[in-house]
Design a protein around this motif. Structure first.
Motif, PDB file in Angstrom:
ATOM      1  N   PRO A 128       0.804  -1.231   0.000  1.00  0.00           N
ATOM      2  CA  PRO A 128       0.000   0.000   0.000  1.00  0.00           C
ATOM      3  C   PRO A 128       0.832   1.273   0.000  1.00  0.00           C
ATOM      4  O   PRO A 128       0.528   2.223  -0.736  1.00  0.00           O
ATOM      5  CB  PRO A 128      -0.839  -0.132   1.273  1.00  0.00           C
ATOM      6  CG  PRO A 128      -0.965  -1.595   1.481  1.00  0.00           C
ATOM      7  CD  PRO A 128       0.339  -2.178   1.023  1.00  0.00           C
ATOM      8  N   GLU A 129       1.892   1.323   0.799  1.00  0.00           N
ATOM      9  CA  GLU A 129       2.702   2.547   0.854  1.00  0.00           C
ATOM     10  C   GLU A 129       3.425   2.805  -0.460  1.00  0.00           C
ATOM     11  O   GLU A 129       3.643   3.958  -0.860  1.00  0.00           O
ATOM     12  CB  GLU A 129       3.693   2.491   2.020  1.00  0.00           C
ATOM     13  CG  GLU A 129       4.766   1.421   1.931  1.00  0.00           C
ATOM     14  CD  GLU A 129       4.352   0.082   2.520  1.00  0.00           C
ATOM     15  OE1 GLU A 129       5.239  -0.717   2.881  1.00  0.00           O
ATOM     16  OE2 GLU A 129       3.133  -0.178   2.619  1.00  0.00           O
ATOM     17  N   GLN A 130       3.781   1.748  -1.165  1.00  0.00           N
ATOM     18  CA  GLN A 130       4.410   1.919  -2.475  1.00  0.00           C
ATOM     19  C   GLN A 130       3.382   2.407  -3.486  1.00  0.00           C
ATOM     20  O   GLN A 130       3.679   3.270  -4.326  1.00  0.00           O
ATOM     21  CB  GLN A 130       5.025   0.599  -2.943  1.00  0.00           C
ATOM     22  CG  GLN A 130       5.824   0.711  -4.238  1.00  0.00           C
ATOM     23  CD  GLN A 130       6.502  -0.602  -4.605  1.00  0.00           C
ATOM     24  OE1 GLN A 130       6.473  -1.573  -3.841  1.00  0.00           O
ATOM     25  NE2 GLN A 130       7.125  -0.644  -5.775  1.00  0.00           N
ATOM     26  N   ALA A 131       2.161   1.878  -3.416  1.00  0.00           N
ATOM     27  CA  ALA A 131       1.094   2.304  -4.318  1.00  0.00           C
ATOM     28  C   ALA A 131       0.711   3.761  -4.080  1.00  0.00           C
ATOM     29  O   ALA A 131       0.296   4.463  -5.015  1.00  0.00           O
ATOM     30  CB  ALA A 131      -0.129   1.407  -4.149  1.00  0.00           C
ATOM     31  N   ARG A 132       0.853   4.227  -2.844  1.00  0.00           N
ATOM     32  CA  ARG A 132       0.539   5.626  -2.536  1.00  0.00           C
ATOM     33  C   ARG A 132       1.658   6.566  -2.970  1.00  0.00           C
ATOM     34  O   ARG A 132       1.477   7.787  -2.986  1.00  0.00           O
ATOM     35  CB  ARG A 132       0.300   5.795  -1.031  1.00  0.00           C
ATOM     36  CG  ARG A 132      -0.973   5.151  -0.498  1.00  0.00           C
ATOM     37  CD  ARG A 132      -1.253   5.628   0.923  1.00  0.00           C
ATOM     38  NE  ARG A 132      -0.152   5.321   1.827  1.00  0.00           N
ATOM     39  CZ  ARG A 132      -0.105   4.247   2.599  1.00  0.00           C
ATOM     40  NH1 ARG A 132      -1.109   3.375   2.578  1.00  0.00           N
ATOM     41  NH2 ARG A 132       0.919   4.042   3.407  1.00  0.00           N
ATOM     42  N   GLY A 133       2.823   6.026  -3.283  1.00  0.00           N
ATOM     43  CA  GLY A 133       3.952   6.859  -3.662  1.00  0.00           C
ATOM     44  C   GLY A 133       4.742   7.385  -2.484  1.00  0.00           C
ATOM     45  O   GLY A 133       5.451   8.386  -2.612  1.00  0.00           O
ATOM     46  N   ASP A 134       4.635   6.709  -1.311  1.00  0.00           N
ATOM     47  CA  ASP A 134       5.378   7.163  -0.125  1.00  0.00           C
ATOM     48  C   ASP A 134       6.887   7.042  -0.355  1.00  0.00           C
ATOM     49  O   ASP A 134       7.355   6.155  -1.066  1.00  0.00           O
ATOM     50  CB  ASP A 134       4.990   6.330   1.103  1.00  0.00           C
ATOM     51  CG  ASP A 134       3.534   6.543   1.511  1.00  0.00           C
ATOM     52  OD1 ASP A 134       2.881   7.423   0.917  1.00  0.00           O
ATOM     53  OD2 ASP A 134       3.064   5.827   2.413  1.00  0.00           O
ATOM     54  N   ARG A 135       7.646   7.936   0.252  1.00  0.00           N
ATOM     55  CA  ARG A 135       9.100   7.919   0.211  1.00  0.00           C
ATOM     56  C   ARG A 135       9.630   8.267   1.603  1.00  0.00           C
ATOM     57  O   ARG A 135       9.048   9.119   2.275  1.00  0.00           O
ATOM     58  CB  ARG A 135       9.650   8.948  -0.806  1.00  0.00           C
ATOM     59  CG  ARG A 135       9.277   8.674  -2.254  1.00  0.00           C
ATOM     60  CD  ARG A 135      10.038   7.465  -2.821  1.00  0.00           C
ATOM     61  NE  ARG A 135       9.845   7.351  -4.273  1.00  0.00           N
ATOM     62  CZ  ARG A 135       8.810   6.759  -4.851  1.00  0.00           C
ATOM     63  NH1 ARG A 135       7.865   6.218  -4.083  1.00  0.00           N
ATOM     64  NH2 ARG A 135       8.712   6.701  -6.159  1.00  0.00           N
ATOM     65  N   PRO A 136      10.737   7.637   2.021  1.00  0.00           N
ATOM     66  CA  PRO A 136      11.412   6.514   1.358  1.00  0.00           C
ATOM     67  C   PRO A 136      10.714   5.206   1.696  1.00  0.00           C
ATOM     68  O   PRO A 136      10.000   5.106   2.704  1.00  0.00           O
ATOM     69  CB  PRO A 136      12.815   6.564   1.946  1.00  0.00           C
ATOM     70  CG  PRO A 136      12.603   7.101   3.333  1.00  0.00           C
ATOM     71  CD  PRO A 136      11.483   8.097   3.227  1.00  0.00           C
ATOM     72  N   LEU A 137      10.945   4.204   0.867  1.00  0.00           N
ATOM     73  CA  LEU A 137      10.376   2.884   1.110  1.00  0.00           C
ATOM     74  C   LEU A 137      11.301   2.085   2.020  1.00  0.00           C
ATOM     75  O   LEU A 137      12.483   2.385   2.150  1.00  0.00           O
ATOM     76  CB  LEU A 137      10.177   2.152  -0.215  1.00  0.00           C
ATOM     77  CG  LEU A 137       9.187   2.803  -1.191  1.00  0.00           C
ATOM     78  CD1 LEU A 137       9.188   2.056  -2.519  1.00  0.00           C
ATOM     79  CD2 LEU A 137       7.785   2.836  -0.595  1.00  0.00           C
ATOM     80  N   THR A 138      10.760   1.068   2.658  1.00  0.00           N
ATOM     81  CA  THR A 138      11.502   0.236   3.599  1.00  0.00           C
ATOM     82  C   THR A 138      11.466  -1.224   3.133  1.00  0.00           C
ATOM     83  O   THR A 138      10.713  -1.573   2.208  1.00  0.00           O
ATOM     84  CB  THR A 138      10.894   0.328   5.012  1.00  0.00           C
ATOM     85  OG1 THR A 138       9.602  -0.336   4.996  1.00  0.00           O
ATOM     86  CG2 THR A 138      10.727   1.782   5.436  1.00  0.00           C
ATOM     87  N   PRO A 139      12.249  -2.099   3.749  1.00  0.00           N
ATOM     88  CA  PRO A 139      12.219  -3.519   3.379  1.00  0.00           C
ATOM     89  C   PRO A 139      10.839  -4.162   3.490  1.00  0.00           C
ATOM     90  O   PRO A 139      10.608  -5.215   2.894  1.00  0.00           O
ATOM     91  CB  PRO A 139      13.205  -4.152   4.365  1.00  0.00           C
ATOM     92  CG  PRO A 139      14.183  -3.062   4.661  1.00  0.00           C
ATOM     93  CD  PRO A 139      13.361  -1.808   4.695  1.00  0.00           C
ATOM     94  N   ALA A 140       9.929  -3.522   4.202  1.00  0.00           N
ATOM     95  CA  ALA A 140       8.584  -4.082   4.346  1.00  0.00           C
ATOM     96  C   ALA A 140       7.857  -4.203   3.014  1.00  0.00           C
ATOM     97  O   ALA A 140       6.947  -5.023   2.868  1.00  0.00           O
ATOM     98  CB  ALA A 140       7.759  -3.228   5.309  1.00  0.00           C
ATOM     99  N   VAL A 141       8.249  -3.392   2.003  1.00  0.00           N
ATOM    100  CA  VAL A 141       7.576  -3.495   0.701  1.00  0.00           C
ATOM    101  C   VAL A 141       7.901  -4.839   0.051  1.00  0.00           C
ATOM    102  O   VAL A 141       7.036  -5.434  -0.619  1.00  0.00           O
ATOM    103  CB  VAL A 141       7.959  -2.329  -0.231  1.00  0.00           C
ATOM    104  CG1 VAL A 141       7.541  -0.998   0.373  1.00  0.00           C
ATOM    105  CG2 VAL A 141       9.444  -2.333  -0.569  1.00  0.00           C
ATOM    106  N   ASP A 142       9.114  -5.330   0.243  1.00  0.00           N
ATOM    107  CA  ASP A 142       9.471  -6.628  -0.325  1.00  0.00           C
ATOM    108  C   ASP A 142       8.846  -7.777   0.465  1.00  0.00           C
ATOM    109  O   ASP A 142       8.553  -8.838  -0.095  1.00  0.00           O
ATOM    110  CB  ASP A 142      10.998  -6.792  -0.359  1.00  0.00           C
ATOM    111  CG  ASP A 142      11.647  -5.964  -1.460  1.00  0.00           C
ATOM    112  OD1 ASP A 142      10.934  -5.516  -2.382  1.00  0.00           O
ATOM    113  OD2 ASP A 142      12.879  -5.750  -1.397  1.00  0.00           O
ATOM    114  N   VAL A 143       8.634  -7.577   1.766  1.00  0.00           N
ATOM    115  CA  VAL A 143       7.928  -8.589   2.562  1.00  0.00           C
ATOM    116  C   VAL A 143       6.505  -8.737   2.042  1.00  0.00           C
ATOM    117  O   VAL A 143       5.995  -9.857   1.876  1.00  0.00           O
ATOM    118  CB  VAL A 143       7.930  -8.215   4.056  1.00  0.00           C
ATOM    119  CG1 VAL A 143       7.085  -9.200   4.859  1.00  0.00           C
ATOM    120  CG2 VAL A 143       9.357  -8.190   4.606  1.00  0.00           C
TER     121      VAL A 143
END
Length: 420
Positions: A183-198
């Motif tokens: 969800p945070e990647q889809a929203r365009g949040d920065r910076p991203l964390t390892p949780a996006v790959d989880v």
């Protein structure tokens, strides 16, 4: 066939790699099957001249630098690259086998034992990537190749350094595959964390175990809404009961609620051990289940002029390949995604081992029976190559058996489609 002959406009060589055929394409580039002077097969990725500009070249150069940084047994290795060439190109390890997306589409979801083994393997691979300060950002079923030595992760074209907030994308632009995107990647949040790959790994495991992704919609805007809406839960239907708690946690809406990759490995091990297997045994079963062996008669090997009268031994045929475009807002070209030339039935594996006596050997019941070796045709002598090849040359090179098989198939396909 998904592998295609070179067109008249294709290069025949890049950076010392002889190009044998087209194995995939995307919106920004083409991927070829290439061979090094020493006979090493490679997936050679080239940016199309029509889209080469300063930003594209910069992004390509970033991908090359990231691939130079990454190492690991489950990562498709970079062989060589030149981001300053015209056109820019890179060569990566060629992996023979289906990607997870096509394997599930052809053979159905994996049993829970094998899905857990896949999860543990990929979680460990991603942990290695994260230790190097990187995020993949585009893990999906099509970017997991099921090779003869186990699964490997490909396509780090969208990878970024975890601590960097610098992006080559324009503001408010989201790049990736929404159906596997946190969800945070889809929203365009920065910076991203390892949780996006989880989260993405959870989506991949869900697909492996059930045959579908967390969210599905015909409209891209509806899909983005589902992913970013905290009240819309991911679809966990058809997931084996023993995997539901782990996948629920991995697909949590908030990044801080998702487990660390080390915990994912532990939970996958627990699922495996509960079924009476060791992790290494489950890994071997996964590889046996997903491997796509090919059997090619000796007659498919063309005769090659050589000083010696000795015959080059037969190797397994190279798999046909095709790259599927991402479903996101930006087309991303990945190294080859593979499909066998001839569909092979995949042995059925059960989740539970057969009952054993107290004196039985340590490993559970053996895996599927190995296929019979390929046999030669006729008198065993190799047949000559088909005439009319568009890439015939006055001087023949000695290729690896794998490359010769591929070249022979390209000649046959060209001859079958030619109007003369």
């Amino acid at each position: 066939m998904h592998i295609a002959p070179l067109s008249p406009h294709d290069p025949v060589e890049l950076g010392g790699y002889e190009l044998l055929g087209r194995i995939g394409h995307g919106g920004m580039g083409q991927v070829y099957l290439g061979e090094s002077p020493g006979g090493e097969p490679a997936a050679v990725k080239v940016i199309k001249p029509s889209v080469v500009d300063s930003e594209t070249r910069q992004r390509f150069a970033q991908e090359v630098e990231i691939l130079k940084t990454i190492w690991g047994a489950r990562i498709a290795a970079l062989l060589d690259a030149d981001a300053e060439a015209d056109p820019p190109w890179l060569a990566t390890e060629y992996i023979e086998g289906l990607d997870l997306s096509r394997h599930v589409a052809r053979h159905g979801p994996l049993p829970s034992l094998l899905a857990a083994s896949l999860g543990a393997t990929l979680a460990e691979a991603l942990a290695t990537v994260h230790k190097q300060g990187l995020l993949h950002r585009d893990l999906k079923p099509a970017n997991v190749l099921l090779g003869p030595n186990g699964p490997k992760i490909i396509d780090f074209g969208l990878a970024v350094f975890a601590e960097s907030s610098v992006s080559l994308t324009a503001p408010n632009t989201v790049v990736g595959t929404p159906s596997c995107m946190a969800p945070e990647q889809a929203r365009g949040d920065r910076p991203l964390t390892p949780a996006v790959d989880v989260y993405a790994l959870g989506a991949v495991m869900l697909f492996a175990a059930s045959g579908h992704l967390p969210y599905q919609a015909a409209n891209i805007h509806v899909l983005f809404h589902q992913v970013t809406d905290p009240d819309t839960a991911p679809d966990l239907s058809a997931v084996p009961e023993e995997l539901v708690p782990l996948l629920t946690a991995m697909l949590a809406h908030r990044a801080e609620d998702r487990p660390a990759l080390s915990h994912v490995v532990q939970q996958c091990r627990a699922v495996i051990e509960t079924q009476g297997f060791k992790v290494a045994q489950a890994r071997r079963r996964l590889t046996t289940h997903t491997a796509a062996p090919s059997h090619v008669p000796d007659g498919l090997l063309p005769t090659v002029a050589a000083p010696s009268a000795s015959t080059v031994p037969t190797d397994p045929a190279v798999a046909e390949t095709k790259i599927w475009p991402t479903t996101g807002t930006t087309m991303v070209v990945s190294p080859a995604t593979l499909e066998p030339a001839t569909p092979e039935p995949t042995p059925t594996l059960v989740d539970r081992p057969a009952p054993r006596s107290r004196t039985a050997a340590a490993e559970p019941s053996p895996g599927p029976t190995s296929p019979a070796p390929a046999t030669s045709t006729g008198d065993g002598s190799p047949s000559p190559p088909a005439a009319g090849s568009p890439r015939s040359r006055s001087v023949q090179r000695l290729h690896s058996a794998q490359a010769r098989i591929t070249a022979q198939r390209l000649r046959e396909a060209y001859a079958a489609q030619a109007a003369f």
